[in-house]
Design an enzyme around this catalytic site. Sequence first.
Site, mmCIF file in Angstrom:
data_model
loop_
_atom_site.group_PDB
_atom_site.id
_atom_site.type_symbol
_atom_site.label_atom_id
_atom_site.label_comp_id
_atom_site.label_asym_id
_atom_site.label_seq_id
_atom_site.Cartn_x
_atom_site.Cartn_y
_atom_site.Cartn_z
ATOM 1 N N GLY A 55 0.820 -1.016 0.232
ATOM 2 C CA GLY A 55 -0.181 0.164 -0.095
ATOM 3 C C GLY A 55 0.649 1.714 -0.250
ATOM 4 C CB CYS A 82 5.581 -4.127 0.248
ATOM 5 S SG CYS A 82 6.140 -2.499 0.434
ATOM 6 C CE1 TYR A 83 1.332 1.168 5.844
ATOM 7 C CE2 TYR A 83 -0.625 -0.619 6.079
ATOM 8 C CZ TYR A 83 0.096 0.487 5.979
ATOM 9 O OH TYR A 83 -0.031 1.091 7.516
ATOM 10 C CG HIS A 172 5.173 -4.863 -4.493
ATOM 11 N ND1 HIS A 172 3.839 -5.364 -3.873
ATOM 12 C CD2 HIS A 172 6.708 -4.497 -3.617
ATOM 13 C CE1 HIS A 172 4.141 -4.858 -3.239
ATOM 14 N NE2 HIS A 172 5.176 -3.549 -2.975
ATOM 15 C CD GLU A 174 2.682 -8.361 -5.306
ATOM 16 O OE1 GLU A 174 2.144 -6.880 -5.004
ATOM 17 O OE2 GLU A 174 3.561 -9.032 -4.187
ATOM 18 C CG ASP A 230 -16.466 -10.031 -20.423
ATOM 19 O OD1 ASP A 230 -15.323 -10.578 -20.163
ATOM 20 O OD2 ASP A 230 -15.576 -8.596 -20.088
ATOM 21 C CE LYS A 372 -12.408 -9.757 -22.012
ATOM 22 N NZ LYS A 372 -13.170 -9.052 -22.419
#
Length: 516
Positions: A55, A82-83, A172, A174, A230, A372
Amino acid sequence: MTDRVLIVDFGSQVTQLIARRVRESGVYSEIYPFNRVTAGSIAAFAPRALILSGGPASILDDDSPRVPDAVFEAGIPVLGICYGQQAMVSQLGGAVARSDTREFGRAALNIVDDCELFGGAWAAGAEEQVWMSHGDHVESLPPGFRAVATSEGAPYAAIADDERRFYGVQFHPEVVHTPRGAELLRNFTHRAAGCSGDWTMEAFRDRAIADIRVQVGSGRVLCGLSGGVDSSVVAALLHEAVRERLVCVFIDTGMMRAGEPEEVTNLFRDHYNIPLVHRDASAVFLDRLAGVTDPEDKRKIIGETFIDVFEKEAGAAGGAEFLAQGTLYPDVIESVSALGGPSVTIKSHHNVGGLPERMNMALVEPLRELFKDEVRELGRVLGLPERLVGRHPFPGPGLAIRIPGEITAARLDVLRRADAIYLEEIRKAGLYDEIWQAFAVLLPVRTVGVMGDARSYEDVCALRAVTSTDGMTADFFPYDMAFLGRVANRIVNEVRGINRVVYDVTSKPPATIEWE
């Protein structure tokens, strides 16, 4: 019930990537803003583990976001990123301090000890590349924790409390810039939390069909079919669930790409035998857009006109108790700011907002848990053709926002032909699946040219192609010049009204992917 992981969002711009990585390993995950996490919400979600995101705040600020003690009292593994690491350390009795040496970008992580988080993949004594983004660092650890990795700017770059299965990383895992970060997240979910990894798109399809049947009962469902991925997946899924009680309404705005109206009607009416109302309303849309040049005004007019036409066609089809909508998980996440503040409107989005209230219908949103790429996979599971499932994203207002300036039937026709040539050449070159989105733009600019020894004064066509994972950031696709020359030559020779072609090499940010 399949295993679940709850991700607590502290406002990081890459929190969605955590959820995507966790899901890619076969574990279902959801994101809650930190200020909506309570003992009750944790118990209701029943996660096997919790992940605290990064964050923008500093834990040293008086009003910095925290999580309730219930997060650490739930008896399940917790990973702070992280945060999230700093919040966990601060709340459990450790200390965080400002860093003399800040770390932003790639950094070397030194593995000093093993733990369940590393799972043998990151061995003690090894060095791993990671992505850092911090100005504070952990200065002292809470009771029960030990350091398992360090970096130049973070003496406690990775920490572990083995007994409580609490872990923290300053980097991070991710993001793609931590090349082996997905392994670390998988170790957390599968080894530390014991998740089975049994969340599959086949299982999602079966559960979604069952949920639709419970919600709809014996009622009828209307689905606004645009021809995009979609709405097409929503229609196919609903057809599996309610069969003849589904009616699809396809409003042709006149802003679609070449051949798409025919593709939609052939696929759903003829191949799937789904009841389909097809209304060519292009004249109505063009009439209301006459003289309009502001992009936001265009979007609003198209959205309002769509609602008017859809409502009339739905009424003529006999009405229904339910309206199906292709809401995706990013739409759900972005509807609530993690930090409670207003978000900036870059551009409004075209949807069927307002229809459920006007038509007294309940919403059916079977894709609201999916990203998606997961929607595409569900389409494959449902048997939709790859040409449709793998189609590049296409905006709701269609070609109207790819023609800066006034929209006319003539300009739409010119752009449609140029765009078709461009996409045809991309497919012929085998590049379509390497590109996230590609399209042509017809500029409100005329230039002098020479064609057949005569002076021409015609429009400019811009080509756009980007690589991306989710559309939040993007970079231009690096075509070779021979390809661009071939496309430009075909467009200028085959499309009357264009005498110059340019290629857009701007990334997002600072630009958006679309031109309007």
